[in-house]
Scaffold this active site. Structure first.
Site, PDB file in Angstrom:
ATOM      1  N   GLN A   5      -9.648   0.571  -0.029  1.00 12.50           N
ATOM      2  CA  GLN A   5     -10.091   1.179   1.227  1.00 12.50           C
ATOM      3  C   GLN A   5     -10.592   2.593   0.965  1.00 12.50           C
ATOM      4  O   GLN A   5     -10.192   3.244  -0.017  1.00 12.50           O
ATOM      5  CB  GLN A   5      -8.952   1.199   2.247  1.00 12.50           C
ATOM      6  CG  GLN A   5      -8.561  -0.182   2.743  1.00 12.50           C
ATOM      7  CD  GLN A   5      -7.393  -0.166   3.697  1.00 12.50           C
ATOM      8  OE1 GLN A   5      -6.463   0.611   3.549  1.00 12.50           O
ATOM      9  NE2 GLN A   5      -7.415  -1.033   4.698  1.00 12.50           N
ATOM     10  N   GLU A  15       0.828  -1.217   0.000  1.00 17.95           N
ATOM     11  CA  GLU A  15       0.000   0.000   0.000  1.00 17.95           C
ATOM     12  C   GLU A  15       0.859   1.262   0.000  1.00 17.95           C
ATOM     13  O   GLU A  15       1.673   1.466   0.905  1.00 17.95           O
ATOM     14  CB  GLU A  15      -0.897   0.019   1.238  1.00 17.95           C
ATOM     15  CG  GLU A  15      -1.786   1.255   1.309  1.00 17.95           C
ATOM     16  CD  GLU A  15      -2.573   1.349   2.603  1.00 17.95           C
ATOM     17  OE1 GLU A  15      -3.643   1.970   2.597  1.00 17.95           O
ATOM     18  OE2 GLU A  15      -2.105   0.790   3.625  1.00 17.95           O
ATOM     19  N   GLU A  68     -11.787   2.345   6.279  1.00 17.08           N
ATOM     20  CA  GLU A  68     -10.686   2.676   7.176  1.00 17.08           C
ATOM     21  C   GLU A  68     -10.728   4.171   7.502  1.00 17.08           C
ATOM     22  O   GLU A  68      -9.927   4.952   7.005  1.00 17.08           O
ATOM     23  CB  GLU A  68      -9.340   2.290   6.551  1.00 17.08           C
ATOM     24  CG  GLU A  68      -8.207   2.317   7.571  1.00 17.08           C
ATOM     25  CD  GLU A  68      -6.857   1.982   6.965  1.00 17.08           C
ATOM     26  OE1 GLU A  68      -6.110   1.200   7.586  1.00 17.08           O
ATOM     27  OE2 GLU A  68      -6.540   2.504   5.885  1.00 17.08           O
ATOM     28  N   ASP A  78      -5.893   2.627  -1.539  1.00 10.81           N
ATOM     29  CA  ASP A  78      -6.580   3.396  -0.507  1.00 10.81           C
ATOM     30  C   ASP A  78      -6.950   4.751  -1.107  1.00 10.81           C
ATOM     31  O   ASP A  78      -6.071   5.563  -1.402  1.00 10.81           O
ATOM     32  CB  ASP A  78      -5.669   3.557   0.710  1.00 10.81           C
ATOM     33  CG  ASP A  78      -6.386   4.177   1.904  1.00 10.81           C
ATOM     34  OD1 ASP A  78      -7.004   5.254   1.718  1.00 10.81           O
ATOM     35  OD2 ASP A  78      -6.320   3.623   3.000  1.00 10.81           O
TER      36      ASP A  78
END
Length: 262
Positions: free
Chosen positions: A204, A143, A240, A178
Site C-alpha cells: 500500500q 500489517e 490507501e 504499507d
C-alpha cells in the site's frame, strides 16, 4: 508497472460507498480494496465489481468493536472464539467477492499488559487463520502500523511481522508492506523491500507525512515502483490515502499508470 487498486474507505468519500466503485472505474482503476464490507451484502458489492469490471484486491477481517476503538482482535487473549467467527464471515465474503488476500489486524496492547500473552494469542489465531484460509486458496496478510496513527498497535515493524511469519511457516501467511507506515517507523524502504519481498503479500502507498496523494511528501514513489517491479512483485498496490481535495482531481500522479491498464 504498478497495478493500482483504489482504497474505497479513504478515496471517493465524496460519494456513498456503493457508488465509489463506479467512480474508481471511471478514473481507470481496475481493482479496489477497502477496510470492511460487512455493512453491505456480499451480493451488492459483487454486483458493483462485475458491473464496472473491477477486481477485489483486499479487505479486512472483522476487527472487534471498531466504533469503541478496537483495531483488531487477533492478539487479544481470550477472544479466540470471536476471532474464529469473524474469520468465517470474512472467508464467506472473500468467496463471493473473489479476492485472494485477507488482512487480519493484530489489535491494541495497553501499557502494562502481558506482551507474551498477546503474542501467544496472535500466533494461535494466525496459525488457525492460515490453515483455514489455505483450503479456500486465500492468503492471510498481517500489517505493521505506525504508533502515531494507531497508538498501542501490537505490530509496528516489518521485521517483527516477518518474524511472526517465520515462526508459523505457513505458505499463505504474508506481510502487508504499507510504505506510509514503514517510512514513519523505520524508513530505508528500498532495503526493506529487497530484504523481505519473498514474504510480502500486499503493498500500500500514501504520501508521508500527511497521508495525502503519493506525489506529496518525502517519498519518491516513481523510484519505489521501479524497485518493486525489479523485485518481481506483480500484485495490486493499494492507494490507501486521504485525497487532499477531490479524489479524481488529485489523480494526476496516477494517470500514467492507470492509462496503461492493469
Amino acid at each position: 508497472m504498478p497495478r493500482l487498486a483504489a482504497n474505497l474507505s479513504m478515496m471517493y468519500t465524496e460519494h456513498p460507498f456503493l457508488e465509489r466503485f463506479a467512480a474508481a472505474a471511471r478514473d481507470g482503476f481496475r481493482a479496489v480494496e477497502f477496510l470492511f464490507p460487512y455493512e453491505h451484502p456480499a451480493a451488492e458489492i459483487r454486483a458493483r465489481l462485475d458491473a464496472h469490471g473491477l477486481a477485489q484486491a483486499l479487505f479486512n477481517a472483522p476487527p472487534g468493536d471498531w466504533q469503541a476503538g478496537e483495531r483488531g482482535i487477533a492478539s487479544l487473549p481470550g477472544r479466540q472464539d470471536e476471532f474464529r467467527r469473524g474469520l468465517d464471515q470474512a472467508l464467506e465474503y472473500a468467496a463471493r467477492l473473489g479476492n485472494r488476500s485477507l488482512h487480519v489486524m493484530a489489535g491494541l496492547i495497553a501499557p502494562g499488559q502481558d506482551r507474551a500473552a498477546h503474542r501467544a494469542a496472535y500466533l494461535e489465531n494466525l496459525d488457525y487463520a492460515a490453515r483455514l484460509a489455505a483450503g479456500a486458496g486465500i492468503t492471510i496478510v498481517i500489517e505493521p502500523i505506525n504508533p502515531r496513527d494507531m497508538p498501542g498497535f501490537f505490530l509496528t515493524r516489518q521485521d517483527e511481522a516477518q518474524a511472526v511469519r517465520a515462526v508459523l511457516d505457513a505458505a499463505n501467511l504474508k506481510v502487508q508492506f504499507d510504505c506510509y507506515h514503514c517510512q514513519i517507523v523505520e524508513g530505508d524502504l528500498t532495503m526493506k523491500l529487497r530484504r523481505d519481498m519473498a514474504g510480502i503479500g500486499h503493498i500500500q502507498i500514501a504520501g508521508v507525512p500527511d497521508r495525502h496523494e503519493p506525489d506529496l511528501g518525502e517519498l519518491n514513489y516513481p523510484y519505489l515502483f521501479e524497485q518493486i517491479d525489479a523485485l518481481g512483485y506483480d500484485g495490486w498496490i493499494g492507494c490507501e490515502y486521504r485525497p487532499r481535495a477531490g479524489t479524481s482531481a488529485g489523480l494526476g500522479w496516477a494517470r500514467p499508470y492507470l492509462n496503461r491498464g492493469a
